[in-house]
Design a protein around this motif. Structure first.
Motif, PDB file in Angstrom:
ATOM      1  N   MET A 281       0.849  -1.196   0.000  1.00 54.44           N
ATOM      2  CA  MET A 281       0.000   0.000   0.000  1.00 54.44           C
ATOM      3  C   MET A 281       0.882   1.242   0.000  1.00 54.44           C
ATOM      4  O   MET A 281       1.711   1.412   0.898  1.00 54.44           O
ATOM      5  N   LEU A 282       0.694   2.080  -1.009  1.00 52.00           N
ATOM      6  CA  LEU A 282       1.447   3.332  -1.081  1.00 52.00           C
ATOM      7  C   LEU A 282       0.522   4.483  -0.687  1.00 52.00           C
ATOM      8  O   LEU A 282      -0.563   4.648  -1.238  1.00 52.00           O
ATOM      9  N   ILE A 283       0.983   5.281   0.284  1.00 53.31           N
ATOM     10  CA  ILE A 283       0.212   6.412   0.780  1.00 53.31           C
ATOM     11  C   ILE A 283       0.933   7.701   0.405  1.00 53.31           C
ATOM     12  O   ILE A 283       2.104   7.884   0.766  1.00 53.31           O
ATOM     13  N   THR A 284       0.266   8.569  -0.322  1.00 51.01           N
ATOM     14  CA  THR A 284       0.820   9.888  -0.634  1.00 51.01           C
ATOM     15  C   THR A 284       0.355  10.856   0.452  1.00 51.01           C
ATOM     16  O   THR A 284      -0.841  11.065   0.645  1.00 51.01           O
ATOM     17  N   ILE A 285       1.314  11.409   1.175  1.00 46.58           N
ATOM     18  CA  ILE A 285       1.024  12.289   2.305  1.00 46.58           C
ATOM     19  C   ILE A 285       1.249  13.740   1.886  1.00 46.58           C
ATOM     20  O   ILE A 285       2.298  14.078   1.330  1.00 46.58           O
ATOM     21  N   ILE A 286       0.256  14.592   2.189  1.00 48.85           N
ATOM     22  CA  ILE A 286       0.302  15.993   1.775  1.00 48.85           C
ATOM     23  C   ILE A 286       0.594  16.907   2.962  1.00 48.85           C
ATOM     24  O   ILE A 286      -0.015  16.784   4.027  1.00 48.85           O
ATOM     25  N   ALA A 287       1.509  17.840   2.761  1.00 49.83           N
ATOM     26  CA  ALA A 287       1.738  18.911   3.736  1.00 49.83           C
ATOM     27  C   ALA A 287       1.913  20.209   2.964  1.00 49.83           C
ATOM     28  O   ALA A 287       2.597  20.244   1.938  1.00 49.83           O
ATOM     29  N   GLY A 288       1.276  21.280   3.461  1.00 49.33           N
ATOM     30  CA  GLY A 288       1.351  22.533   2.737  1.00 49.33           C
ATOM     31  C   GLY A 288       1.870  23.695   3.552  1.00 49.33           C
ATOM     32  O   GLY A 288       2.326  24.694   3.001  1.00 49.33           O
ATOM     33  N   ALA A 289       1.789  23.559   4.877  1.00 46.47           N
ATOM     34  CA  ALA A 289       2.216  24.638   5.759  1.00 46.47           C
ATOM     35  C   ALA A 289       2.944  24.039   6.948  1.00 46.47           C
ATOM     36  O   ALA A 289       2.828  22.850   7.229  1.00 46.47           O
TER      37      ALA A 289
END
Length: 365
Positions: free
Chosen positions: A1-9
């Motif tokens: 399972m590949l999880i794309t993790i988002i961070a913007g700030a």
């Protein structure tokens, strides 16, 4: 399972750091899980250098979309365009978003349009104030999320009211607290500690950045005057947000006990918070940290998306009227502040619970 993790700030990285660690641990144990970390570039922060990632113990992002700047709409569009290209080039099983910044909403929309499932960490929190851009981001994100990871029973109930079924809601706790508890032994004193000869429980920490408090110079000046006047002369340490700095120019606010300083690193700021007599803020995240560290906190807002910091913790919501400062300060200096407690599951193990749930979901899929 590949999880794309988002961070913007910057706060997003504090929320995703323990999730990254939990995935790394699960992978070492032989679990079929890995991650790709994406920084949208929503906020450019000179303090977010290699040192910042080293402090939190997370790797540099696999990609930086460099989508910062511009209006809300321009930023949202830029993030969506660039994240779509990222997903097409690097397919994933799940997109994980955290918090309530523009990147959270924009990446959730983009993922769903490409038929990629979305998990939202810190789902379900509400201020019910549509004047806050963050509230719009929360509402939109939760309306298109598949899996909801929540910090409180209040958040769970908010989701149920919108028709979200129990099998999609996972009450796991607060990843910000995972980061806090892991790093608490590593807090370091900032230069102001010695420069101002600060003593434990002998100073106040102040942070202000919300438009209602800082965009109108008269409001900012009235707040500052009241805080200074009722501080009993104890030092006030004010790490100044860039937005606030612009408003402060020309106001001529000064006092012998007032110390304006540059924004601090995570480890330095929380060193000050932990040892403060009181924190005065309009931030949501700081109220969570003061609650866990047992530090009295006053929030200068008319609403909060984190009511558990008030009903359970050490926080008091007093509004934005400067006249409310005196009674709150009197309560503190008279020794009448509540002790507070720690909300359920704010125990430093939230990320482990999140990853365990994701692995279970991947098996069922």
């Amino acid at each position: 399972m590949l999880i794309t993790i988002i961070a913007g700030a910057r706060p997003n990285f504090m929320k995703i750091a323990p999730i990254v660690h939990a995935i790394q641990s699960a992978k070492k144990e032989g679990k079929n899980v890995d991650f790709r970390l994406i920084h949208t570039g929503q906020h450019f922060d000179k303090k977010m250098s290699g040192d910042f990632f080293e402090q939190l113990g997370i790797p540099e992002p696999h990609a930086n979309l460099e989508a910062g700047g511009g209006t809300q709409a321009e930023q949202t569009g830029a993030i969506m365009i660039r994240f779509e290209q990222e997903l097409l080039s690097n397919p994933t099983d799940l997109v994980l978003v955290v918090g309530d910044v523009t990147s959270t909403m924009a990446c959730a929309i983009t993922a769903q349009k490409l038929k990629v499932k979305v998990a939202h960490v810190e789902a379900g929190i509400r201020s019910d104030d549509w004047g806050m851009p963050e509230e719009i981001n929360r509402l939109v994100t939760d309306s298109i999320t598949n899996y909801f990871f929540t910090t409180s029973e209040v958040a769970n109930e908010n989701l149920r009211k919108t028709g979200i079924t129990e099998d999609r809601i996972f009450f796991v706790g607060n990843t910000m607290i995972d980061t806090l508890l892991k790093n608490r032994p590593r807090f370091i004193a900032p230069p102001i500690w010695e420069e101002a000869n600060l003593q434990e429980k002998g100073y106040l920490v102040l942070t202000l950045h919300r438009p209602a408090n800082v965009d109108q110079e008269s409001q900012l000046k009235d707040l500052m005057d009241e805080i200074i006047h009722h501080s009993h002369g104890v030092p006030i340490v004010f790490p100044v947000h860039p937005r606030t700095a612009k408003s402060l120019q020309g106001l001529g606010i000064a006092a012998p006990n007032l110390h304006f300083i540059e924004p601090l690193s995570y480890l330095e700021f929380n060193f000050l918070v932990e040892k403060a007599k009181l924190v005065v803020t309009d931030s949501g995240g700081i109220t969570e940290e003061t609650t866990v560290m047992g530090v009295p906190c006053i929030t200068l807002r008319d609403n909060t998306e984190r009511p558990e910091t008030i009903t359970i913790g050490t926080n008091e919501l007093i509004g934005t009227n400067p006249n409310a400062i005196k009674p709150a300060f009197d309560k503190l200096f008279n020794g009448d502040w509540k002790k507070g407690g720690i909300p359920p599951l704010w125990d430093g193990k939230t990320a482990d619970r999140i990853v365990a749930h994701l692995l279970e979901l991947s098996v069922k899929a």
